[in-house]
Design a protein around this motif. Structure first.
Motif, PDB file in Angstrom:
ATOM      1  N   GLU A   1      40.611  -3.336 -13.961  1.00 15.96           N
ATOM      2  CA  GLU A   1      39.790  -3.870 -15.051  1.00 15.96           C
ATOM      3  C   GLU A   1      39.581  -5.376 -14.893  1.00 15.96           C
ATOM      4  O   GLU A   1      38.480  -5.889 -15.102  1.00 15.96           O
ATOM      5  CB  GLU A   1      40.442  -3.570 -16.401  1.00 15.96           C
ATOM      6  CG  GLU A   1      40.418  -2.099 -16.779  1.00 15.96           C
ATOM      7  CD  GLU A   1      41.204  -1.807 -18.054  1.00 15.96           C
ATOM      8  OE1 GLU A   1      41.353  -2.725 -18.895  1.00 15.96           O
ATOM      9  OE2 GLU A   1      41.661  -0.659 -18.201  1.00 15.96           O
ATOM     10  N   ILE A   2      40.624  -6.085 -14.529  1.00 18.08           N
ATOM     11  CA  ILE A   2      40.533  -7.537 -14.358  1.00 18.08           C
ATOM     12  C   ILE A   2      39.576  -7.870 -13.221  1.00 18.08           C
ATOM     13  O   ILE A   2      38.696  -8.728 -13.363  1.00 18.08           O
ATOM     14  CB  ILE A   2      41.935  -8.146 -14.102  1.00 18.08           C
ATOM     15  CG1 ILE A   2      42.777  -8.062 -15.389  1.00 18.08           C
ATOM     16  CG2 ILE A   2      41.828  -9.585 -13.599  1.00 18.08           C
ATOM     17  CD1 ILE A   2      44.265  -8.333 -15.162  1.00 18.08           C
ATOM     18  N   PHE A   3      39.732  -7.198 -12.080  1.00 21.63           N
ATOM     19  CA  PHE A   3      38.854  -7.470 -10.940  1.00 21.63           C
ATOM     20  C   PHE A   3      37.402  -7.139 -11.279  1.00 21.63           C
ATOM     21  O   PHE A   3      36.489  -7.869 -10.901  1.00 21.63           O
ATOM     22  CB  PHE A   3      39.299  -6.699  -9.702  1.00 21.63           C
ATOM     23  CG  PHE A   3      40.632  -7.153  -9.145  1.00 21.63           C
ATOM     24  CD1 PHE A   3      41.147  -8.407  -9.430  1.00 21.63           C
ATOM     25  CD2 PHE A   3      41.372  -6.314  -8.346  1.00 21.63           C
ATOM     26  CE1 PHE A   3      42.366  -8.819  -8.921  1.00 21.63           C
ATOM     27  CE2 PHE A   3      42.587  -6.711  -7.820  1.00 21.63           C
ATOM     28  CZ  PHE A   3      43.092  -7.972  -8.100  1.00 21.63           C
ATOM     29  N   HIS A   4      37.184  -6.065 -12.012  1.00 21.40           N
ATOM     30  CA  HIS A   4      35.827  -5.698 -12.441  1.00 21.40           C
ATOM     31  C   HIS A   4      35.227  -6.816 -13.296  1.00 21.40           C
ATOM     32  O   HIS A   4      34.088  -7.238 -13.083  1.00 21.40           O
ATOM     33  CB  HIS A   4      35.861  -4.377 -13.209  1.00 21.40           C
ATOM     34  CG  HIS A   4      34.542  -3.978 -13.770  1.00 21.40           C
ATOM     35  ND1 HIS A   4      33.592  -3.319 -13.030  1.00 21.40           N
ATOM     36  CD2 HIS A   4      33.995  -4.181 -14.993  1.00 21.40           C
ATOM     37  CE1 HIS A   4      32.524  -3.114 -13.781  1.00 21.40           C
ATOM     38  NE2 HIS A   4      32.736  -3.629 -14.969  1.00 21.40           N
ATOM     39  N   ARG A   5      35.993  -7.306 -14.242  1.00 20.45           N
ATOM     40  CA  ARG A   5      35.515  -8.368 -15.134  1.00 20.45           C
ATOM     41  C   ARG A   5      35.217  -9.648 -14.352  1.00 20.45           C
ATOM     42  O   ARG A   5      34.191 -10.301 -14.572  1.00 20.45           O
ATOM     43  CB  ARG A   5      36.548  -8.626 -16.234  1.00 20.45           C
ATOM     44  CG  ARG A   5      36.055  -9.564 -17.303  1.00 20.45           C
ATOM     45  CD  ARG A   5      36.963  -9.607 -18.525  1.00 20.45           C
ATOM     46  NE  ARG A   5      38.313  -9.991 -18.202  1.00 20.45           N
ATOM     47  CZ  ARG A   5      39.411  -9.322 -18.569  1.00 20.45           C
ATOM     48  NH1 ARG A   5      39.313  -8.232 -19.276  1.00 20.45           N
ATOM     49  NH2 ARG A   5      40.599  -9.756 -18.239  1.00 20.45           N
ATOM     50  N   LEU A   6      36.093 -10.007 -13.431  1.00 19.26           N
ATOM     51  CA  LEU A   6      35.881 -11.222 -12.639  1.00 19.26           C
ATOM     52  C   LEU A   6      34.670 -11.091 -11.725  1.00 19.26           C
ATOM     53  O   LEU A   6      33.881 -12.034 -11.590  1.00 19.26           O
ATOM     54  CB  LEU A   6      37.133 -11.558 -11.824  1.00 19.26           C
ATOM     55  CG  LEU A   6      38.355 -11.999 -12.628  1.00 19.26           C
ATOM     56  CD1 LEU A   6      39.565 -12.144 -11.721  1.00 19.26           C
ATOM     57  CD2 LEU A   6      38.073 -13.269 -13.406  1.00 19.26           C
ATOM     58  N   ARG A   7      34.493  -9.938 -11.098  1.00 19.00           N
ATOM     59  CA  ARG A   7      33.331  -9.732 -10.240  1.00 19.00           C
ATOM     60  C   ARG A   7      32.054  -9.779 -11.067  1.00 19.00           C
ATOM     61  O   ARG A   7      31.050 -10.354 -10.623  1.00 19.00           O
ATOM     62  CB  ARG A   7      33.446  -8.411  -9.491  1.00 19.00           C
ATOM     63  CG  ARG A   7      34.530  -8.456  -8.416  1.00 19.00           C
ATOM     64  CD  ARG A   7      34.552  -7.203  -7.646  1.00 19.00           C
ATOM     65  NE  ARG A   7      33.369  -7.194  -6.792  1.00 19.00           N
ATOM     66  CZ  ARG A   7      33.217  -6.393  -5.777  1.00 19.00           C
ATOM     67  NH1 ARG A   7      34.140  -5.521  -5.466  1.00 19.00           N
ATOM     68  NH2 ARG A   7      32.117  -6.424  -5.044  1.00 19.00           N
ATOM     69  N   SER A   8      32.069  -9.184 -12.219  1.00 21.39           N
ATOM     70  CA  SER A   8      30.885  -9.203 -13.097  1.00 21.39           C
ATOM     71  C   SER A   8      30.562 -10.637 -13.511  1.00 21.39           C
ATOM     72  O   SER A   8      29.403 -11.044 -13.486  1.00 21.39           O
ATOM     73  CB  SER A   8      31.130  -8.361 -14.343  1.00 21.39           C
ATOM     74  OG  SER A   8      31.248  -7.014 -14.014  1.00 21.39           O
TER      75      SER A   8
ATOM     76  N   GLY B   1      28.873 -12.583 -10.931  1.00 18.84           N
ATOM     77  CA  GLY B   1      27.569 -12.065 -10.522  1.00 18.84           C
ATOM     78  C   GLY B   1      27.644 -11.169  -9.297  1.00 18.84           C
ATOM     79  O   GLY B   1      26.639 -10.934  -8.641  1.00 18.84           O
ATOM     80  N   LEU B   2      28.821 -10.683  -8.987  1.00 19.29           N
ATOM     81  CA  LEU B   2      28.996  -9.788  -7.852  1.00 19.29           C
ATOM     82  C   LEU B   2      28.828  -8.353  -8.292  1.00 19.29           C
ATOM     83  O   LEU B   2      28.929  -8.044  -9.475  1.00 19.29           O
ATOM     84  CB  LEU B   2      30.384  -9.988  -7.219  1.00 19.29           C
ATOM     85  CG  LEU B   2      30.683 -11.416  -6.771  1.00 19.29           C
ATOM     86  CD1 LEU B   2      32.139 -11.541  -6.361  1.00 19.29           C
ATOM     87  CD2 LEU B   2      29.760 -11.823  -5.644  1.00 19.29           C
ATOM     88  N   SER B   3      28.634  -7.475  -7.341  1.00 14.88           N
ATOM     89  CA  SER B   3      28.565  -6.062  -7.708  1.00 14.88           C
ATOM     90  C   SER B   3      29.909  -5.665  -8.269  1.00 14.88           C
ATOM     91  O   SER B   3      30.951  -5.979  -7.699  1.00 14.88           O
ATOM     92  CB  SER B   3      28.220  -5.209  -6.485  1.00 14.88           C
ATOM     93  OG  SER B   3      29.234  -5.320  -5.518  1.00 14.88           O
ATOM     94  N   ALA B   4      29.917  -5.023  -9.390  1.00 14.66           N
ATOM     95  CA  ALA B   4      31.158  -4.656 -10.055  1.00 14.66           C
ATOM     96  C   ALA B   4      31.462  -3.184  -9.863  1.00 14.66           C
ATOM     97  O   ALA B   4      31.654  -2.445 -10.807  1.00 14.66           O
ATOM     98  CB  ALA B   4      31.068  -5.011 -11.529  1.00 14.66           C
TER      99      ALA B   4
END
Length: 155
Positions: A141-148, A151-154
């Motif tokens: 969840e943390i990595f998803h939020r940081l990538r989003s 502006g990276l593909s999440a």
């Protein structure tokens, strides 16, 4: 840095340095082990993963660059080295004369099939064996939020 820019707190700085160190050490260890076990570099493996994930085992050079977050010139140079080893081949695009596809060869498919089990064992040993299922979910969840946020593909 201006006076208006806040410095990282001690906890933030500790976490950031741990993250950077972990990233560098993990990638270096995984690369060393894959090279020793299967004769592939991490970039070789990354290219082969993208190709095996594609339906036809091929992908446009520009799409490969986007998937890997590499510059097109880096993709071209790396693919040329992989092509010399018989792992991939380049095909012209019939739709437009300017485009090209990179295709995984049988040699490349055999190489990734040989490398994948050791890679998975190493990732499990170095990362997942040290975490609980809850921690894995939290980090996901943390990595998803940081990538989003970046502006990276999440994915």
């Amino acid at each position: 840095m201006t006076n208006d820019d806040p410095w990282l707190s001690d906890d933030e700085q500790y976490m950031w340095r741990q993250w950077m160190g972990l990233d560098a050490e993990l990638l270096a260890t995984l690369n060393r082990e894959m090279q020793a076990d299967a004769g592939l570099s991490s970039p070789d493996y990354q290219v082969l993963v993208v190709l095996t994930d594609s339906v036809e085992g091929r992908i446009r050079v520009s799409d490969l660059a986007a998937a890997l977050q590499w510059e097109r010139s880096r993709v071209s140079h790396h693919v040329a080295r992989m092509e010399k080893r018989g792992l991939v081949s380049r095909l012209g695009c019939v739709d437009d004369g300017r485009g090209a596809f990179v295709r995984i060869t049988e040699t490349g498919r055999t190489a990734i099939e040989r490398a994948a089990p050791g890679h998975v064992r190493a990732v499990r040993r170095l990362v997942f064996d040290a975490l609980t299922a809850n921690e894995v979910a939290q980090l996901g969840e943390i990595f998803h939020r940081l990538r989003s946020r970046a502006g990276l593909s999440a994915e």
